[in-house]
Scaffold this motif. Sequence first.
Motif, PDB file in Angstrom:
ATOM      1  N   ASP A   1       0.854  -1.192   0.000  1.00  0.00           N
ATOM      2  CA  ASP A   1       0.000   0.000   0.000  1.00  0.00           C
ATOM      3  C   ASP A   1       0.890   1.242   0.000  1.00  0.00           C
ATOM      4  OD1 ASP A   1      -1.816   2.021   0.368  1.00  0.00           O
ATOM      5  OD2 ASP A   1      -2.717   1.200   2.192  1.00  0.00           O
ATOM      6  N   LEU A   2       1.010   1.906  -1.155  1.00  0.00           N
ATOM      7  CA  LEU A   2       1.835   3.106  -1.269  1.00  0.00           C
ATOM      8  C   LEU A   2       1.020   4.379  -1.084  1.00  0.00           C
ATOM      9  CD1 LEU A   2       4.125   2.123  -4.287  1.00  0.00           C
ATOM     10  CD2 LEU A   2       4.628   1.985  -1.838  1.00  0.00           C
ATOM     11  N   ASP A   3      -0.247   4.239  -0.756  1.00  0.00           N
ATOM     12  CA  ASP A   3      -1.108   5.403  -0.588  1.00  0.00           C
ATOM     13  C   ASP A   3      -1.280   5.738   0.894  1.00  0.00           C
ATOM     14  OD1 ASP A   3      -2.915   7.442  -0.897  1.00  0.00           O
ATOM     15  OD2 ASP A   3      -4.594   6.167  -1.492  1.00  0.00           O
ATOM     16  N   ASN A   4      -2.049   4.918   1.612  1.00  0.00           N
ATOM     17  CA  ASN A   4      -2.346   5.198   3.014  1.00  0.00           C
ATOM     18  C   ASN A   4      -1.325   4.619   3.978  1.00  0.00           C
ATOM     19  OD1 ASN A   4      -4.886   6.525   2.414  1.00  0.00           O
ATOM     20  ND2 ASN A   4      -5.692   4.474   1.916  1.00  0.00           N
ATOM     21  N   ASN A   5      -0.551   3.634   3.538  1.00  0.00           N
ATOM     22  CA  ASN A   5       0.421   2.977   4.413  1.00  0.00           C
ATOM     23  C   ASN A   5       1.729   2.808   3.648  1.00  0.00           C
ATOM     24  OD1 ASN A   5      -1.258   2.035   6.936  1.00  0.00           O
ATOM     25  ND2 ASN A   5      -2.505   1.481   5.157  1.00  0.00           N
TER      26      ASN A   5
ATOM     27  N   PRO B   1       6.596   6.388 -11.557  1.00  0.00           N
ATOM     28  CA  PRO B   1       5.278   5.766 -11.322  1.00  0.00           C
ATOM     29  C   PRO B   1       5.423   4.322 -10.836  1.00  0.00           C
ATOM     30  CG  PRO B   1       5.276   6.986 -13.377  1.00  0.00           C
ATOM     31  CD  PRO B   1       6.700   6.956 -12.908  1.00  0.00           C
ATOM     32  N   MET B   2       4.775   4.017  -9.717  1.00  0.00           N
ATOM     33  CA  MET B   2       4.775   2.672  -9.149  1.00  0.00           C
ATOM     34  C   MET B   2       3.347   2.307  -8.773  1.00  0.00           C
ATOM     35  SD  MET B   2       8.098   2.790  -6.605  1.00  0.00           S
ATOM     36  CE  MET B   2       9.715   3.309  -7.197  1.00  0.00           C
ATOM     37  N   THR B   3       2.923   1.103  -9.116  1.00  0.00           N
ATOM     38  CA  THR B   3       1.572   0.636  -8.829  1.00  0.00           C
ATOM     39  C   THR B   3       1.618  -0.333  -7.667  1.00  0.00           C
ATOM     40  OG1 THR B   3       0.967   0.865 -11.155  1.00  0.00           O
ATOM     41  CG2 THR B   3      -0.482  -0.464  -9.763  1.00  0.00           C
ATOM     42  N   ASP B   4       0.822  -0.056  -6.624  1.00  0.00           N
ATOM     43  CA  ASP B   4       0.823  -0.945  -5.457  1.00  0.00           C
ATOM     44  C   ASP B   4      -0.197  -2.058  -5.642  1.00  0.00           C
ATOM     45  OD1 ASP B   4      -1.705   0.062  -4.881  1.00  0.00           O
ATOM     46  OD2 ASP B   4      -1.054   1.274  -3.176  1.00  0.00           O
ATOM     47  N   GLY B   5      -0.368  -2.877  -4.622  1.00  0.00           N
ATOM     48  CA  GLY B   5      -1.250  -4.032  -4.717  1.00  0.00           C
ATOM     49  C   GLY B   5      -2.719  -3.697  -4.802  1.00  0.00           C
ATOM     50  N   PHE B   6      -3.092  -2.473  -4.458  1.00  0.00           N
ATOM     51  CA  PHE B   6      -4.489  -2.058  -4.533  1.00  0.00           C
ATOM     52  C   PHE B   6      -4.791  -1.273  -5.811  1.00  0.00           C
ATOM     53  CE2 PHE B   6      -3.602  -2.442   0.054  1.00  0.00           C
ATOM     54  CZ  PHE B   6      -4.574  -3.376   0.389  1.00  0.00           C
TER      55      PHE B   6
ATOM     56  N   TYR C   1      -3.279   1.507  -6.822  1.00  0.00           N
ATOM     57  CA  TYR C   1      -2.941   2.925  -6.719  1.00  0.00           C
ATOM     58  C   TYR C   1      -1.587   3.161  -7.375  1.00  0.00           C
ATOM     59  CZ  TYR C   1      -1.418   7.326  -4.572  1.00  0.00           C
ATOM     60  OH  TYR C   1      -0.948   8.599  -4.356  1.00  0.00           O
ATOM     61  N   VAL C   2      -1.500   4.198  -8.204  1.00  0.00           N
ATOM     62  CA  VAL C   2      -0.257   4.551  -8.878  1.00  0.00           C
ATOM     63  C   VAL C   2       0.381   5.718  -8.130  1.00  0.00           C
ATOM     64  CG1 VAL C   2       0.828   5.303 -11.021  1.00  0.00           C
ATOM     65  CG2 VAL C   2      -1.146   3.766 -11.102  1.00  0.00           C
ATOM     66  N   ALA C   3       1.513   5.452  -7.498  1.00  0.00           N
ATOM     67  CA  ALA C   3       2.234   6.489  -6.747  1.00  0.00           C
ATOM     68  C   ALA C   3       3.295   7.113  -7.640  1.00  0.00           C
ATOM     69  CB  ALA C   3       2.879   5.876  -5.506  1.00  0.00           C
ATOM     70  N   ASN C   4       3.489   8.417  -7.497  1.00  0.00           N
ATOM     71  CA  ASN C   4       4.519   9.117  -8.264  1.00  0.00           C
ATOM     72  C   ASN C   4       5.478   9.885  -7.356  1.00  0.00           C
ATOM     73  OD1 ASN C   4       2.983  11.248  -7.383  1.00  0.00           O
ATOM     74  ND2 ASN C   4       2.320  11.910  -9.432  1.00  0.00           N
ATOM     75  N   ASP C   5       5.549   9.455  -6.080  1.00  0.00           N
ATOM     76  CA  ASP C   5       6.429  10.140  -5.124  1.00  0.00           C
ATOM     77  C   ASP C   5       7.470   9.196  -4.528  1.00  0.00           C
ATOM     78  OD1 ASP C   5       4.446   8.714  -3.852  1.00  0.00           O
ATOM     79  OD2 ASP C   5       4.075  10.203  -2.281  1.00  0.00           O
ATOM     80  N   PHE C   6       7.885   8.193  -5.321  1.00  0.00           N
ATOM     81  CA  PHE C   6       8.941   7.280  -4.886  1.00  0.00           C
ATOM     82  C   PHE C   6       9.912   7.062  -6.031  1.00  0.00           C
ATOM     83  CE2 PHE C   6       5.367   6.169  -2.172  1.00  0.00           C
ATOM     84  CZ  PHE C   6       5.952   6.100  -0.918  1.00  0.00           C
ATOM     85  N   ILE C   7      11.179   6.848  -5.686  1.00  0.00           N
ATOM     86  CA  ILE C   7      12.193   6.478  -6.667  1.00  0.00           C
ATOM     87  C   ILE C   7      12.900   5.215  -6.182  1.00  0.00           C
ATOM     88  CG2 ILE C   7      12.578   8.828  -7.528  1.00  0.00           C
ATOM     89  CD1 ILE C   7      15.097   8.953  -5.764  1.00  0.00           C
TER      90      ILE C   7
END
Length: 965
Positions: A588-592, A652-657, A659-665
Amino acid sequence: MILKRNLLVVALASAGLCMALGAQAADDNPQTTQPGTSQQTTTTSTGTGNGSSNQTTSNPKSQQELAKSLSTVTVTGFSSSVEKSIDYQRYADTIQNVVTAADIGGLPDQSIADALTRLPGVAAERIAGQDSQINCRGLSGNFIETTLDGREQPSTSGSNYIQFDQYPSELINMATVYKSSQASLIEGGVGCSIAMQTANPLDNKKDETLNVDARGSYNGQAHDIVGDGTNGYRVSVAYQGKFLDNTLGVGLGFAQLYQPHIAEQFVGEASDGNLYTLADGQKAYLPEGIQLQQDGGSERRTGYLSTIVWKPTDHLQVTGDMYYSKFNNDYYGYGLRSQNFYGNNAIITNPIIGAGGALLGGTASTNTALPAGQVQFSNETTADNYSTNTGVFSGGLNLKWNSGPWHVESDLSLSHAESDEINVDTTADAYTGLGTSNPQLMNQSTTFAFNGLNIGSASVSNPGVYTNPADMALSRYGVYPYIYHDRYKAFRTAVQYDLEDNPIFSDIQAGIYINNHTFEANRTVWVYGSEWNSYTPTPNPDPPLPLNSSDTKVVCWKGKFSGLPCFLQLNTAAILAQYGIHPNPQLDLDNNSWSGIQSGTVNEKVRDAFVMADIDTTWFGHEVTGNIGVRGTHTSQYSSGIQEVEPGQGVPMTDGFGYVANDFIPINVGMTYTKWLPSLNLIYHWTDSDQTRFSVSKVLSRPPIDSMLAGAGSYITNGQYNVWGGTSPLLRPLTAMQYDLDYEHYFDDSTGLFTAGVFVKHIDTFVQTNVTYNNFNFASVGIQVPINPATGVPYLNGSYTTAYNAPGSMVRGLELSLQKTHFLPGIWSGLGFGANYALTQSPFGQTSTLGGPPQSQGLPGLSRNVASAQVFYDNGTFSANITGNYRSKFVSDSQIAVTNQIVYFAPETVWDMQSAYNLTKNVSLLFQILNITNQPTRTYFGNPSETGTIQYFGRTFYAGFNLKI
């Protein structure tokens, strides 16, 4: 040959029957297993087993004397084990202690960990009542190197230390604790190195043997645990056969343990280190809360061993072997947890304040001054699930070639371990307004009093509320799995050349070691609701789930814990299913986002080489033996993970739910280093029975593997970029110079020994995690600082929470050992005893505020006093032994109360006993008691009045039989 085939068929059939019985038991009781361990050994081999890189001595003369002495051992049972251990220690090149296998029924050990604690300077930390992590010479398991048949063992702990209850003692033929080092040993043991060995079937005295051991168990304390069973069993089958004129050996082993998981706990939680003003104006350090919990379930450990040895000539031996152990621990916890006492969440009245200002008792009540919806204090009903499945595989191919003065050994191996803990945290609370759109926590209170190292007291206002489903609702169901994989791929080879007439050296050796080690951590998460119903959005997307009587059961405390508040046992699976909720933990890269930050891999590549010469000379008319050498190790350590940056500046990274996060490298950070480890071992032989040992060496332990993960989170404050993670792949290894001096006296015919030794270790550094630096230069450790959109330039350097190499310290100690067999005449000649004592000291100290006021804590794993004693008797028909292990207080982080906490463990003494009666030459009856006095584990925060965890595990009774063919 027909007889051999038939016996092999019987062995395979017996193992199959044992596995079938285990499967039937699993069907009858769907609870599973974890750490427990088995208790005897399968052979009486006098050889060095498989994997001679850890052999007691490589000196040709010492090998001959050892073989001659071992051949004179004629006793059986526990006396045989003691006398063989004495021989191995006597003729060793290094300072070491040895545990060898006795006949089945000879060892009173639940696991190989129990056997190791009978050695001087070795202690164990009890997890769920059983010995698991080993401490050696005052250092924790992270400072111990562990091998099986010469192969480094992967860990199921998520760190470096080995959980020894993963290894059934039935499948281990010998275990050696190396107190001093030598160049041929794989580096890693600043505390000590532990080498376990399985049996070589060609060393068996008989052409074929079959051992079957079966016993049932009973632990009455399980009656006090909701849903727990009292019964269990241990079964083992071991077969060894020699074929083709003793050129082919086959060894098969199977061992299974099944038992209830039992623990009753009274827990005082840690302080946040802040001083609070109470309602009456007094100031105190407050614990976060208290917990009352019943831990139950079941544990099943299954071990398999297979060995094939082919020795077509006296010059060549080829061994293929495999060990696999699976541990399933179905482990739940039900009870009450009263939180949050501090942070202005509760009002404390009638306080009991101890030394230094720590709160030891009082009444904690809801802070009614807080607005509705902001209350975060409650007497929570808990339903936790810590079920863990672990497995260890270790196998490989070993080749030994001897021709004249040349000796060559090569070993190719693969080892891996996996651990999967589900880690469910469930809380239910008392509410008003259930059934409406806005239920609120009830006003509540708890009155408690710590009782030092004994069970405290606790009561709640309106106790009927917590046993009435109509007043309760499930607030949160969180799944936070820990999944680890640990893999080794290794190759080693060594060459030894014997020197015929050299006046100083008997041989010279050289070798290489190549090892690729990969550690992988995977964190996932799934959460419904929130603790204390503290969601701020309206309407609440995850409202509390009302309970009903069909999904709950009233549980009241019994025995030592009777009088504590009753509670509801929650059937969480049924509650969630009733509302159509299906947990599915994912990254979960969004809420957790922590689930991604705490995931990652660490890759270590080790390339070693050594040169060593065995010493055999004469000084002042006395024989001097030993060795001198140097080992060079080149290590590359790199970790891959993710680093949090500003939104839009990442990949861009897609987590298991989805959600596409764009704040990680992605990041890959690490370092390389080379260390040289010289060593010298000298043995001065005063007489045939007396010798003095001196050893000096430089040793190395690598940082805990989990502390080298690269993942890092971040946040922005006042134009500064701040990074947190608490770990670092740039940690240096821990090296130490160690010095040993021992005197040893051996009684005639290997019937006993007396040893006295001192040691000093100068450790250059310790690893400290979660250390914060301000205004840190992130570029110096390869961390990219993101661009400030407001200025177009990178943010300023801010704080950095990481791990670092703290200054080291010194550890010194004294070790004494006395063992004697056959010291009385006649029918009492079978009486023997052993006693060990170790005194260990270190000036190391670190400050902890977990108990409230700042207090100094000692070196984790160090007990100032460690002692063990055993008395045994064997007259050929009846045998019995009783063993006691004592350790004084020590510091460890193995207490878990929501999170791991570094606490003091109080002194403890654990007594075990076993007896056996031989009905015939082949059949014996067995009886055993573990933890005779029901010794609890008791922890505290610096001052014994500041209770940590008080937990009881009960005593276990075993009865069964052993069959030898």
